[in-house]
Structure formats: C-alpha cells, structure tokens
Design a protein around this motif. Sequence first.
Motif, PDB file in Angstrom:
ATOM      1  N   HIS A  52       0.814  -1.220   0.000  1.00 29.88           N
ATOM      2  CA  HIS A  52       0.000   0.000   0.000  1.00 29.88           C
ATOM      3  C   HIS A  52       0.844   1.265   0.000  1.00 29.88           C
ATOM      4  N   THR A  53       2.081   1.182   0.533  1.00 31.02           N
ATOM      5  CA  THR A  53       2.875   2.407   0.647  1.00 31.02           C
ATOM      6  C   THR A  53       4.105   2.415  -0.247  1.00 31.02           C
ATOM      7  N   GLY A  54       4.477   1.229  -0.722  1.00 32.95           N
ATOM      8  CA  GLY A  54       5.688   1.157  -1.540  1.00 32.95           C
ATOM      9  C   GLY A  54       6.955   1.139  -0.714  1.00 32.95           C
ATOM     10  N   LEU A  55       6.849   1.093   0.624  1.00 32.60           N
ATOM     11  CA  LEU A  55       8.017   1.089   1.522  1.00 32.60           C
ATOM     12  C   LEU A  55       8.272  -0.328   2.017  1.00 32.60           C
ATOM     13  N   ARG A  56       9.531  -0.765   1.930  1.00 30.81           N
ATOM     14  CA  ARG A  56       9.867  -2.111   2.413  1.00 30.81           C
ATOM     15  C   ARG A  56       9.853  -2.153   3.938  1.00 30.81           C
ATOM     16  N   GLU A  98       4.633  11.505  -0.164  1.00 29.74           N
ATOM     17  CA  GLU A  98       5.839  10.706  -0.175  1.00 29.74           C
ATOM     18  C   GLU A  98       5.648   9.395  -0.946  1.00 29.74           C
ATOM     19  N   VAL A  99       4.424   8.849  -0.897  1.00 32.89           N
ATOM     20  CA  VAL A  99       4.161   7.573  -1.572  1.00 32.89           C
ATOM     21  C   VAL A  99       3.267   7.765  -2.799  1.00 32.89           C
ATOM     22  N   ASP A 100       2.872   8.996  -3.047  1.00 33.11           N
ATOM     23  CA  ASP A 100       2.024   9.345  -4.206  1.00 33.11           C
ATOM     24  C   ASP A 100       0.747   8.513  -4.237  1.00 33.11           C
ATOM     25  N   ARG A 101       0.099   8.421  -3.072  1.00 31.85           N
ATOM     26  CA  ARG A 101      -1.153   7.673  -2.999  1.00 31.85           C
ATOM     27  C   ARG A 101      -2.115   8.413  -2.092  1.00 31.85           C
ATOM     28  N   ARG A 116       2.554   5.973  24.658  1.00 31.57           N
ATOM     29  CA  ARG A 116       2.595   6.880  23.513  1.00 31.57           C
ATOM     30  C   ARG A 116       2.721   6.133  22.181  1.00 31.57           C
ATOM     31  N   GLN A 117       1.957   5.078  22.076  1.00 35.51           N
ATOM     32  CA  GLN A 117       1.939   4.295  20.847  1.00 35.51           C
ATOM     33  C   GLN A 117       0.569   4.437  20.146  1.00 35.51           C
ATOM     34  N   VAL A 118       0.640   4.409  18.803  1.00 32.59           N
ATOM     35  CA  VAL A 118      -0.593   4.558  17.996  1.00 32.59           C
ATOM     36  C   VAL A 118      -0.612   3.439  16.958  1.00 32.59           C
ATOM     37  N   ALA A 119      -1.748   2.742  16.909  1.00 29.32           N
ATOM     38  CA  ALA A 119      -1.965   1.744  15.861  1.00 29.32           C
ATOM     39  C   ALA A 119      -2.650   2.439  14.675  1.00 29.32           C
ATOM     40  N   ILE A 120      -2.158   2.146  13.469  1.00 30.20           N
ATOM     41  CA  ILE A 120      -2.651   2.850  12.270  1.00 30.20           C
ATOM     42  C   ILE A 120      -3.039   1.821  11.222  1.00 30.20           C
ATOM     43  N   LEU A 121      -4.262   1.975  10.706  1.00 28.43           N
ATOM     44  CA  LEU A 121      -4.767   1.116   9.641  1.00 28.43           C
ATOM     45  C   LEU A 121      -4.901   1.967   8.373  1.00 28.43           C
ATOM     46  N   PHE A 122      -4.168   1.555   7.311  1.00 28.97           N
ATOM     47  CA  PHE A 122      -4.192   2.300   6.037  1.00 28.97           C
ATOM     48  C   PHE A 122      -5.059   1.562   5.018  1.00 28.97           C
ATOM     49  N   SER A 123      -5.845   2.316   4.258  1.00 23.79           N
ATOM     50  CA  SER A 123      -6.548   1.773   3.079  1.00 23.79           C
ATOM     51  C   SER A 123      -6.208   2.661   1.886  1.00 23.79           C
ATOM     52  N   ASP A 124      -5.788   2.032   0.785  1.00 26.57           N
ATOM     53  CA  ASP A 124      -5.456   2.797  -0.428  1.00 26.57           C
ATOM     54  C   ASP A 124      -6.765   3.148  -1.157  1.00 26.57           C
ATOM     55  N   THR A 126      -6.805   5.537  -3.649  1.00 26.41           N
ATOM     56  CA  THR A 126      -6.381   6.362  -4.785  1.00 26.41           C
ATOM     57  C   THR A 126      -7.346   6.228  -5.965  1.00 26.41           C
ATOM     58  N   GLU A 127      -7.684   4.997  -6.330  1.00 23.56           N
ATOM     59  CA  GLU A 127      -8.555   4.792  -7.494  1.00 23.56           C
ATOM     60  C   GLU A 127      -9.937   5.368  -7.246  1.00 23.56           C
ATOM     61  N   ARG A 128     -10.431   5.195  -6.027  1.00 24.60           N
ATOM     62  CA  ARG A 128     -11.741   5.770  -5.712  1.00 24.60           C
ATOM     63  C   ARG A 128     -11.707   7.277  -5.808  1.00 24.60           C
ATOM     64  N   ARG A 129     -10.636   7.882  -5.274  1.00 21.63           N
ATOM     65  CA  ARG A 129     -10.509   9.333  -5.325  1.00 21.63           C
ATOM     66  C   ARG A 129     -10.400   9.819  -6.774  1.00 21.63           C
ATOM     67  N   ARG A 130      -9.675   9.061  -7.583  1.00 26.95           N
ATOM     68  CA  ARG A 130      -9.564   9.444  -8.991  1.00 26.95           C
ATOM     69  C   ARG A 130     -10.922   9.363  -9.680  1.00 26.95           C
ATOM     70  N   ALA A 131     -11.675   8.282  -9.351  1.00 27.62           N
ATOM     71  CA  ALA A 131     -12.998   8.148  -9.947  1.00 27.62           C
ATOM     72  C   ALA A 131     -13.910   9.290  -9.496  1.00 27.62           C
ATOM     73  N   GLU A 132     -13.819   9.633  -8.196  1.00 27.30           N
ATOM     74  CA  GLU A 132     -14.641  10.733  -7.696  1.00 27.30           C
ATOM     75  C   GLU A 132     -14.244  12.057  -8.336  1.00 27.30           C
TER      76      GLU A 132
END
Length: 639
Positions: A52-56, A98-101, A116-124, A126-132
């Motif tokens: 989803h981010t392109g980062l290893r 940074e990830v162009d998404r 001081r920890q945060v759990a983060i859930l990412f959903s891509d 991009t295609e939906r935003r482009r369609a919108e």
Amino acid sequence: RAEAALRESEEHFRRLFDSIDQAFCVVEVIFDAAEKAVDFRYLQVSASFEKHTGLRVVDVLGRTALELFPTAEREWTEIYGRVVRTGEAVRFERYGREVDRWLEVHAYRVGPGERRQVAILFSDVTERRRAETALRESEERFRALADNMTQMAWMTDATGWLDWYNQRWFDYTGTTLREMAGWGWQAVQHPDHVDRVTEKFKRHLISGEPWEDTFPLRSRAGDYRWFLSHAKPIRDEAGKIVRWFGTNTDVTAIRETETALRVAKETAEAANASKDRFLAALSHELRTPLTPVLMTVGALEHDPGLRADVREDLAMIKRNIQLETKLIDDLLDVSRITSGKVVLKPERVYLNEAVSQACAICRPQLREQGVRLELALGGEAFTVSADAARLQQVLWNVLKNAIKFTPAEGTVRVGTARLGADRCEVRVSDTGIGIAPDVLPKIFDAFEQGNAGVTRQFGGLGLGLAISKAIVELHGGTIRAESAGRGHGATFIIELPVGSGAAGTAAPEHGAAEHGAAARGALRLLVVEDHENTARALRMLLTQAGYRVRIANTVSSALETARGETFDLFVTDIGLPDGTGYDVMAGLKKIQPLPGIVASGYGMDDDLKRSREAGFAEHLMKPFDGPQLLAAIARAMAR
C-alpha cells in the motif's frame, strides 16, 4: 507452558497481523520537552504495508518518519500526537505525497497514554478518489455545458419528478429550483396548454417513448414565448428507465416566420385568384365585342355580290380580329402555364399531317408577306402522343414566328424526321433577320423579343415561343433555337417522343358540311345572348345556315320561351343579366332537356370544367366564326 502459550499467541497474532489486506503498523510518537509531537517511529509493520505504501518493511522498522522523509509535512505527526494525548481515535483521508497515494487512515491509541503508541490502519483509496475526481470534473463540465447551451435543459427521475434545471431555465423564467421542483414547471405553462402538455407527458412516462411537444412558457417579464420541447429516457444496463433528460428550444421566431409565410402564401393565392378572375373578366370583355364583328365579317367575306377588293378588306379585318384573339389567348395561356393549370388531352397524332395542317393555316400569311414555303416531310409515317390542339398551337406559333421575321422573297423551310426508335423532330428554318448571340439564350422567355426596335417593327407581345416551350416540355419534348446571328436567319427544332398504337385524327374540322340544309331546317335552336350585336349576328348566321332560331336575352325569358315551344338545341352565353348559362341548363333539364353549347368570353380551365360538369356538350370561346359554331352544333347533335 506459559512461555509456550505466549509464543503461540504471538505467532497467531503475527499471522493475523500479516493476513490483513489493509496496511497496518504501530508507531511510537516522539514528543519534545514542550510535549509537542515532533516525530514518530515505526515499531511494527504488517506484510501488506509495503503493497500500500511502496516502503519495504525492513527499511521502515525502527526508523522515524523524519529519517525516512526528511522533508515530510508534520501534519501526520500532529494527528498522531493528538491521538496519544486525547485517547480518541481518528479517521481521515490524506494524500501521501511521499508515496504518491491517497490513503484512508484510521488511528487509535494503543495501551495507556504513557506508552505513547498509535496503531494505524491504512486503506489505499487512490482509485476511488480518482474516480470521484473524474466524476466531479465530468459533472462540472456537464453543468458548464448545460448552463451555456442556448436551450433550457432539465431532468426528472423515472416518475417524472423534475429535480434539475440548467441556468437558462432560471434566467428565462425568473424562478428557483425550490419553486420548480417536481411538477412546479406547470406554473409557467400557459393556462390554455398546461393540461394537454401534462397529460401527454404522463402518457410518455408510462410508454417510455421519446416525448415532443410545442407550447408557450411565461418569461420573468410575464410574456409568453413558444418552445419546442424534447425529452428522452435514460436507461440502465438492464434497460430500465432511471431518468428523463429534456430540452426546450425557443421557436417563437420560427413560428412567427411560418405565420408570416402562411399569410404571404394566402395573400399570394388570393392575389393569384384575383388575377385569374381579372383575366377571365378581361377576356370576356375583350372577346364579346369581337364576336359579332368576326361572324359578320365571315358571313360577308364570301358574298358573291361584293367586289373583290371589298372581300380582300373583309379578309384583312378577319385576320386582324383573329390576331387580336390570339393575343388574348396567349395572355391566358401564360397565366395557365405559370399556375400549372395546363391540362393535356393526349392522343396519337400523325406528325406529318399535323405539320401540313399548320402550314395550310399559315398560307394566307405567306401570300400576304410574299414568303416562299418549302415543305420536306419525312417519308416514314409515324405518330406522336400529343394533345392535338396544343400541338397545332406550337407548330402555328413557330411557323408564324418564322414568317413574321422573314422579308419578302425569303424562304421558310419546314421538315420532319425520325431520330431513332423513340424520338422525332420538326425543324423550321427561315432566311429572316436572325437572332443576335446575346438574345438567343433568352428567346424562349416571356415578353422577350430582342429589343424595343424589333417590337416596334414587328409588333406582338413575345409570348408565343415561351408558351410553345412550356407546351413542348409538358409533352416530354424539347425545343431550341439556332442562329448564326443578325441577318443569317434562324432555325427552331422541336423534338418529341414517338407514340405508338392507333393514331387519332389531326384533320381540321370541316364544319357541318354533312349536316345538310334540309336537316338544319328541321332543327329549332334557342339562343340565349344578352349582347345585342352578338345576338343579331348569331341570328343572321344561323338563319342563313338554315336553322330556325329564337333569341332570349335573360335566364327567365329563355325558360319562359322553352315552356311554350319545343327546341332541339340551345346556345347560351354564361354571363346573363339575371343569372348564368348554368342556370339556363338547370332550368331546361326540368322543362325539356336539350343538348347545350356554351358561347362565352369566359374560357379559363375552371370555366371549361364547370361547363362539362353542368352537362354542356361544347364550350366555344368568343370570338368564333360561323364554321366553328356550325361544327360545334353538328357534333352536339351527333352525340
């Protein structure tokens, strides 16, 4: 055992953690001395994070955001710091430069605040935003197009509930969407049309057929203009109607133009009808006084007691009366041709005979002008399908024209020839004054005689060739002129389609020669004529021919005479002081039915048709001479 259970639990969590399709990570937010979030470090990262981010994963674990992206914006850090301080989960969408998404992010605090920890859930997304974005841009383009089109546009749902108008509608009507939503458009419909338009639109909503109607709509100024409205259904993939799209086009100017054209057409037709009435009346008034003169001259012309020079004078008078009649006929023919009222009565006519007869008619003019006639008829006997009288008119016009413009001692040559299986020609050449090159293309135009000098020298109206061209073309033929110029004569070529089958006679009528004096003496004729001189001439002509004649000058006197006497035939004028010749025919049918002959100055096509419908056997146009009248009587009695 506890360690084994913990290790198993961690492995199970890791498998679950890595199986999540959405990117997942846990970060530690770093605060400065002022308790401001300044960075965050990746503590745990799921396997799908890289997708989803392109980062290893190996490049991210243990490193901070600023280490990975030194120029990154601090917005993400501030959001995660707020989650740590407040303990409230957040959901937001941000463009990850940074990830162009485009990412949809769900962040929530893990454990107590001091961790001081945060759990983060990412959903891509991009295609939906482009369609919108594409949809929004498409809608903006549509709205810009719709608001700038010249028509008023609108849309409804499947039931006809109107929920969108373009700006043109609001500009014209001065209304708002709230006022016009649903069926609010009825408020700007003209009261005389609203029910009709509504019912028709509802029928099309049910049938699904495209809708079209024309009606007036009220403007913001309160006046009404006419609009042509179209609407078409918009269907889904299954063919179900989901919306209707319609437009209204201002057609007020078109309707006004159509109205103006209709009024102009009606005015022109009225003027044309008035012209026809005028020509008919003019023809009647010009012909009527010529009739007694022509009949009297015709009767005197053959009187053996008159000197030869007097008889020649009478013949000259007769020719000029006939010429005057021809001019009247030409004017009427031009009117018939321009209004498309020339009706042909085709029959099979031997062309050579028709040409010979036309030449015979022109022999007096040839003798008078001292012009020689050379006749060269084709040896093969062939026919043309033609109206015999109209064909004679064309031939006579062309011959007379050739003779007219040929000086004394000149020559007119007339010939016929077969041009193939389906065409033949009549060629009339003269050694006359010729036709100038600039005049030749216009020679068949009405009133065209070249120049004023020609008109002064030779007279006439310049209608004969124009009429001839129209008649030839009605027969499916052509006529053209050729000339080498002034002083070199002219040639007129008439081409006609060859006919087939039995030929009708083209012979001229010989009058009532076979209708002997004894037979005439047995016939009683009723003549209805209010013009005194014409009545006197008719009495003299018919009495000399051996008929017993009674004269009546009104409808009532004619019917009264018929009640007391028996007749074999009647001759009547159309215009009478107390009615018409048709009234005479109708009255006689009740008293004693008789064959009838119209002898009138009225001779338009409608007059001829009405005479036939009234039951008349013949319709003679004034002026006519004795042989014409006697021939008509013979034909009527024969029938």
